[in-house]
Design an enzyme around this catalytic site. Structure first.
Site: not given
Length: 267
Positions: A74, A111
């Protein structure tokens, strides 16, 4: 479920290592099908050492619409993107990459919003609550911002390396112009929303992010881990009377948003 895949289909990948825990394909493929989009999502197991090489190869796959990004990529993906959505840039991590109309790869971050959407859908509104989050990776940073924007009154951040927890707290406070976030030890207090934003729990013998003996029935314990849907932490928290919230709800909370973004470019 998609029954026929042909040369007209566009692909969405999900890259990570390991990848067996990825639940995005299960949740987004039915959305593609329901919308009549000729798209399919597949998991791609890519070790960190090969990320840059595979990334360059993905650029050459002309029917690739984009891909989800999970552990451990990420933050590494940030520097590989051709452009970044402002939220991904602020958070410092990417969890979705979309091929833009010009062919470039643009990084997005869902997220945090997906996590909060999942909480609210399951009746666990974070507004007005204190929260304790364990973890300091890319997902944790996104969730920290989202929890503050959702109205938590205080956000304590704990991590094995406390310097990283302080970095997240400082960044949240700097961006929001507040002192709402603090770095603290992972010691739950009555009434808190407890968030495990680490990978601890993917395996049954993983250490726990905090002592379950400190959990009581005034707390809500939430995971980012979607597989297993009930981790050992959640099972122990349930036994102690706490409300529990699986990481699968974060996946579901952002699946519609991701589908919106990927379908839009090809429509």
């Amino acid at each position: 479920m998609v029954t026929a895949i042909n040369g007209n289909f566009r692909l969405m990948g999900v890259i990570g290592d390991p990848i067996k825990q990825a639940r995005t394909p299960d949740n987004i493929n039915p959305i593609f099908e329901a919308r009549g989009a000729a798209m399919v999502c597949i998991p791609l197991n890519i070790p960190a050492a090969h990320l840059a090489t595979v990334w360059a190869g993905l650029k050459g796959v002309k029917n690739l619409a984009g891909f989800g990004v999970t552990l451990p990529h990420k933050q590494s993906a940030l520097a590989l993107c051709d452009s970044l959505d402002p939220l991904a840039e602020r958070v410092g991590a990417v969890n979705v990459v979309r091929r833009e109309a010009d062919g470039g790869f643009r990084g997005y971050q869902f997220d945090g919003l997906g996590f909060v959407n999942g909480l609210r859908t399951e009746g666990h509104d974070p507004a007005g609550r204190e929260a304790l989050m364990v973890g300091a990776g890319g997902a944790a940073m996104a969730i920290a911002f989202a929890l503050v924007e959702a109205g938590v009154t205080r956000l304590a951040i704990a991590n094995r390396t406390m310097e990283k927890a302080r970095d997240i707290a400082d960044q949240v406070n700097r961006v929001t112009g507040s002192e709402i976030a603090v770095a603290e030890r992972a010691e739950p207090k009555p009434g808190q929303l407890l968030v495990n934003a680490t990978s601890l729990g993917l395996n049954p013998d993983d250490a726990l992010p905090f002592d379950p003996a400190l959990i009581d029935d005034t707390m809500t314990v939430a995971e980012v881990i979607a597989k297993p849907e009930e981790t050992r932490l959640l099972a122990l928290a349930r036994d102690r009377g706490a409300k529990v919230h699986s990481g699968i709800h974060m996946i579901r909370g952002q699946a519609q948003l991701i589908a919106d973004h990927l379908i839009a470019v090809g429509s």
